[in-house]
Design a protein around this motif. Structure first.
Motif, PDB file in Angstrom:
ATOM      1  N   TRP A  93       0.864  -1.190   0.000  1.00 24.58           N
ATOM      2  CA  TRP A  93       0.000   0.000   0.000  1.00 24.58           C
ATOM      3  C   TRP A  93       0.896   1.234   0.000  1.00 24.58           C
ATOM      4  O   TRP A  93       1.754   1.400   0.865  1.00 24.58           O
ATOM      5  CB  TRP A  93      -0.890   0.032   1.239  1.00 24.58           C
ATOM      6  CG  TRP A  93      -2.152  -0.758   1.099  1.00 24.58           C
ATOM      7  CD1 TRP A  93      -2.406  -2.006   1.572  1.00 24.58           C
ATOM      8  CD2 TRP A  93      -3.339  -0.324   0.442  1.00 24.58           C
ATOM      9  NE1 TRP A  93      -3.677  -2.395   1.261  1.00 24.58           N
ATOM     10  CE2 TRP A  93      -4.287  -1.377   0.553  1.00 24.58           C
ATOM     11  CE3 TRP A  93      -3.722   0.825  -0.244  1.00 24.58           C
ATOM     12  CZ2 TRP A  93      -5.565  -1.307   0.018  1.00 24.58           C
ATOM     13  CZ3 TRP A  93      -4.994   0.903  -0.780  1.00 24.58           C
ATOM     14  CH2 TRP A  93      -5.896  -0.142  -0.652  1.00 24.58           C
ATOM     15  N   LYS A 105       3.111   0.510   3.381  1.00 26.79           N
ATOM     16  CA  LYS A 105       2.837  -0.693   4.162  1.00 26.79           C
ATOM     17  C   LYS A 105       2.935  -1.879   3.202  1.00 26.79           C
ATOM     18  O   LYS A 105       2.237  -1.900   2.186  1.00 26.79           O
ATOM     19  CB  LYS A 105       1.445  -0.644   4.796  1.00 26.79           C
ATOM     20  CG  LYS A 105       1.300   0.374   5.924  1.00 26.79           C
ATOM     21  CD  LYS A 105      -0.107   0.344   6.486  1.00 26.79           C
ATOM     22  CE  LYS A 105      -0.280   1.328   7.620  1.00 26.79           C
ATOM     23  NZ  LYS A 105       0.498   0.935   8.822  1.00 26.79           N
ATOM     24  N   TYR A 107       3.515  -6.329   2.612  1.00 20.93           N
ATOM     25  CA  TYR A 107       3.391  -7.677   3.183  1.00 20.93           C
ATOM     26  C   TYR A 107       3.949  -8.682   2.184  1.00 20.93           C
ATOM     27  O   TYR A 107       3.582  -8.678   0.997  1.00 20.93           O
ATOM     28  CB  TYR A 107       1.935  -8.007   3.487  1.00 20.93           C
ATOM     29  CG  TYR A 107       1.711  -9.456   3.860  1.00 20.93           C
ATOM     30  CD1 TYR A 107       2.118  -9.947   5.093  1.00 20.93           C
ATOM     31  CD2 TYR A 107       1.121 -10.339   2.951  1.00 20.93           C
ATOM     32  CE1 TYR A 107       1.930 -11.285   5.429  1.00 20.93           C
ATOM     33  CE2 TYR A 107       0.917 -11.672   3.283  1.00 20.93           C
ATOM     34  CZ  TYR A 107       1.337 -12.142   4.516  1.00 20.93           C
ATOM     35  OH  TYR A 107       1.152 -13.453   4.842  1.00 20.93           O
ATOM     36  N   THR A 114       5.552  -8.325   7.502  1.00 21.27           N
ATOM     37  CA  THR A 114       5.073  -6.990   7.134  1.00 21.27           C
ATOM     38  C   THR A 114       6.159  -5.971   7.452  1.00 21.27           C
ATOM     39  O   THR A 114       6.956  -6.164   8.373  1.00 21.27           O
ATOM     40  CB  THR A 114       3.794  -6.613   7.906  1.00 21.27           C
ATOM     41  OG1 THR A 114       4.064  -6.644   9.303  1.00 21.27           O
ATOM     42  CG2 THR A 114       2.661  -7.561   7.575  1.00 21.27           C
ATOM     43  N   GLU A 116       6.916  -1.431   7.278  1.00 22.83           N
ATOM     44  CA  GLU A 116       6.305  -0.109   7.135  1.00 22.83           C
ATOM     45  C   GLU A 116       7.394   0.939   6.978  1.00 22.83           C
ATOM     46  O   GLU A 116       8.484   0.810   7.567  1.00 22.83           O
ATOM     47  CB  GLU A 116       5.434   0.231   8.350  1.00 22.83           C
ATOM     48  CG  GLU A 116       4.239  -0.681   8.529  1.00 22.83           C
ATOM     49  CD  GLU A 116       3.375  -0.286   9.720  1.00 22.83           C
ATOM     50  OE1 GLU A 116       3.773   0.657  10.440  1.00 22.83           O
ATOM     51  OE2 GLU A 116       2.321  -0.905   9.928  1.00 22.83           O
ATOM     52  N   THR A 125      -4.367   1.369   9.357  1.00 23.38           N
ATOM     53  CA  THR A 125      -3.848   0.042   9.684  1.00 23.38           C
ATOM     54  C   THR A 125      -4.375  -0.980   8.680  1.00 23.38           C
ATOM     55  O   THR A 125      -5.198  -0.663   7.805  1.00 23.38           O
ATOM     56  CB  THR A 125      -4.274  -0.369  11.108  1.00 23.38           C
ATOM     57  OG1 THR A 125      -5.710  -0.393  11.169  1.00 23.38           O
ATOM     58  CG2 THR A 125      -3.744   0.605  12.148  1.00 23.38           C
ATOM     59  N   TRP A 126      -3.905  -2.226   8.839  1.00 20.79           N
ATOM     60  CA  TRP A 126      -4.474  -3.327   8.064  1.00 20.79           C
ATOM     61  C   TRP A 126      -5.871  -3.599   8.599  1.00 20.79           C
ATOM     62  O   TRP A 126      -6.087  -3.708   9.813  1.00 20.79           O
ATOM     63  CB  TRP A 126      -3.623  -4.579   8.192  1.00 20.79           C
ATOM     64  CG  TRP A 126      -2.227  -4.431   7.627  1.00 20.79           C
ATOM     65  CD1 TRP A 126      -1.099  -4.168   8.321  1.00 20.79           C
ATOM     66  CD2 TRP A 126      -1.855  -4.552   6.250  1.00 20.79           C
ATOM     67  NE1 TRP A 126      -0.013  -4.114   7.476  1.00 20.79           N
ATOM     68  CE2 TRP A 126      -0.458  -4.348   6.189  1.00 20.79           C
ATOM     69  CE3 TRP A 126      -2.546  -4.808   5.068  1.00 20.79           C
ATOM     70  CZ2 TRP A 126       0.266  -4.391   4.998  1.00 20.79           C
ATOM     71  CZ3 TRP A 126      -1.834  -4.856   3.876  1.00 20.79           C
ATOM     72  CH2 TRP A 126      -0.456  -4.648   3.840  1.00 20.79           C
ATOM     73  N   PRO A 130      -3.177  -9.581   6.802  1.00 26.03           N
ATOM     74  CA  PRO A 130      -2.784  -9.396   5.392  1.00 26.03           C
ATOM     75  C   PRO A 130      -2.802 -10.679   4.577  1.00 26.03           C
ATOM     76  O   PRO A 130      -3.029 -10.627   3.359  1.00 26.03           O
ATOM     77  CB  PRO A 130      -1.366  -8.821   5.505  1.00 26.03           C
ATOM     78  CG  PRO A 130      -1.300  -8.221   6.875  1.00 26.03           C
ATOM     79  CD  PRO A 130      -2.159  -9.081   7.733  1.00 26.03           C
ATOM     80  N   PRO A 134      -5.802  -8.255   2.400  1.00 23.59           N
ATOM     81  CA  PRO A 134      -4.861  -7.140   2.573  1.00 23.59           C
ATOM     82  C   PRO A 134      -5.520  -5.757   2.457  1.00 23.59           C
ATOM     83  O   PRO A 134      -4.882  -4.806   1.982  1.00 23.59           O
ATOM     84  CB  PRO A 134      -3.862  -7.368   1.447  1.00 23.59           C
ATOM     85  CG  PRO A 134      -4.668  -8.001   0.364  1.00 23.59           C
ATOM     86  CD  PRO A 134      -5.685  -8.855   1.046  1.00 23.59           C
ATOM     87  N   LEU A 136      -7.052  -2.064   3.545  1.00 25.01           N
ATOM     88  CA  LEU A 136      -6.546  -1.003   4.413  1.00 25.01           C
ATOM     89  C   LEU A 136      -7.715  -0.370   5.158  1.00 25.01           C
ATOM     90  O   LEU A 136      -8.766  -0.092   4.575  1.00 25.01           O
ATOM     91  CB  LEU A 136      -5.806   0.045   3.590  1.00 25.01           C
ATOM     92  CG  LEU A 136      -4.923   1.029   4.360  1.00 25.01           C
ATOM     93  CD1 LEU A 136      -3.729   0.300   4.972  1.00 25.01           C
ATOM     94  CD2 LEU A 136      -4.445   2.145   3.436  1.00 25.01           C
ATOM     95  N   CYS A 151      -3.052   0.233  -3.913  1.00 30.01           N
ATOM     96  CA  CYS A 151      -2.672  -1.136  -3.581  1.00 30.01           C
ATOM     97  C   CYS A 151      -2.029  -1.785  -4.802  1.00 30.01           C
ATOM     98  O   CYS A 151      -2.605  -1.773  -5.902  1.00 30.01           O
ATOM     99  CB  CYS A 151      -3.897  -1.942  -3.143  1.00 30.01           C
ATOM    100  SG  CYS A 151      -3.540  -3.684  -2.795  1.00 30.01           S
TER     101      CYS A 151
END
Length: 348
Positions: A93, A105, A107, A114, A116, A125-126, A130, A134, A136, A151
């Motif tokens: 993301w 972010k 994964y 994961t 960041e 956040t997720w 994920p 996945p 958001l 994404c």
């Protein structure tokens, strides 16, 4: 549209190197193959996939951009492209907000890890695990969450993209009232974006506008109607969060302040009269009590003195008769001495 920063590019390159180099080594590829998708509009990178066979090149599939409007304080869930997760190598993301650096972010499915970069906003956040979904999550949505969210999913068959142009909405507070100078004002306070105001019937109106630091705007319109036959006017406020309509009576609105003034004056005079009347009654009742006390003391004193006065003032017949007898004897003796007996007898 958002711009690209060199620092963010280096961070993304680092993430791709850490995630993809081990994968390429395990599959026997000579080196990592990174397919870059640097467009002028988005200025972002797409993730690359390492293939076992060099003949299978990564394909950049068409990107889908969605305009999303979310009310401030609510919840927003942004989903990735709908593909089979078993084929996804890396999901990333990219978050581009105004006046903030690129946030990432990511994964990696094979390592279930994961990572960041510049992700300091705990409200983003997720939405789920994920590896399962996945998506958001943004909760609660704030005005600072205006921006672009994308994404990217890297698979052996190509890279899939889905972007969101997120716009945060704020519903304005609408008011309508009539001023003492005869004008009518319709106001939409702190809306995002700015609201639009319409009048029925149309009058002589002057629009106003004010911008606030939090990107909200206040608009208002001040109108008056020269036609004396207009008794009721309507104000319509149009906004993306919903439309509102208010009305006001011009005749009642004009006479209402005067009626309020007259009512206040009458009440003030009435209260003053009540206070003055109460004071006057208290004074009268106090004087009456004083007079009653004085009148009650005077008869008692007169009654105490009355027996003696009546005794002295009344004539006693016995006392008078005795006096007369004594007087007659005295006179008789004097007459006998002087020879005036005849005069005394005659006097009796």
């Amino acid at each position: 549209m958002p711009c690209t920063w060199r620092t963010s590019d280096l961070q993304l390159l680092l993430i791709l190197t850490v995630f993809l180099v081990p994968e390429c080594i395990n599959t026997g590829v000579e080196g990592p193959v990174i397919v870059s998708n640097s467009t002028q509009q988005m200025g972002n990178y797409s993730l690359a996939s390492c293939m076992d066979d060099k003949q299978n090149d990564s394909k950049l599939l068409p990107e889908v951009n969605i305009s999303l409007h979310v009310l401030v304080g609510t919840k927003a869930v942004l989903s990735c492209p709908e593909i089979l997760l078993d084929n996804v190598l890396v999901t990333t993301w990219e978050i581009i907000l105004r006046h903030k650096p690129l946030s990432i972010k990511a994964y990696r499915s094979d390592l279930n890890e994961t990572t960041e970069v510049n992700s300091t906003d705990k409200r983003i956040t997720w939405a789920f695990r994920p590896d399962q979904n996945p998506a958001l999550l943004i909760y609660p949505v704030a005005l600072t969450h205006d921006g672009y969210y994308r994404c990217q999913m890297a698979t052996p068959n190509g890279n899939f993209h889905r972007g969101y142009n997120l716009q945060v909405l704020v519903a304005p507070e609408v008011t309508l009232f009539r001023r003492e100078n005869g004008t009518t004002e319709c106001k939409a306070v702190a809306g995002k974006p700015a609201a639009e105001i319409f009048w029925i019937p149309e009058g002589n109106c002057v629009p106003h506008k004010k911008n606030w630091d939090n990107d909200t705007e206040t608009v208002w319109s001040t109108c008056y109607w020269e036609d004396s036959n207009v008794s009721t006017v309507f104000c319509f406020v149009s906004h993306q969060t919903g439309n509102k309509s208010l009305s006001v009576e011009l005749s009642e609105g004009a006479s209402k302040p005067q009626n309020i003034r007259m009512l206040c004056i009458i009440l003030s005079v009435f209260i003053i009269l009540v206070i003055m009347g109460s004071i006057w009654l208290l004074k009268i009742s106090g004087c009456r009590k004083c007079k009653l006390k004085k009148t009650e003391g005077t008869p008692a004193e007169e009654d105490e003195m009355q027996p003696y006065a009546s005794y002295t003032e009344k004539k006693n017949p016995l006392y008078d008769t005795t006096n007369r007898v004594k007087t007659s004897h005295v006179l008789q003796s004097e007459v006998d001495g002087t020879g005036l007996h005849a005069f005394y007898v005659t006097g009796l």
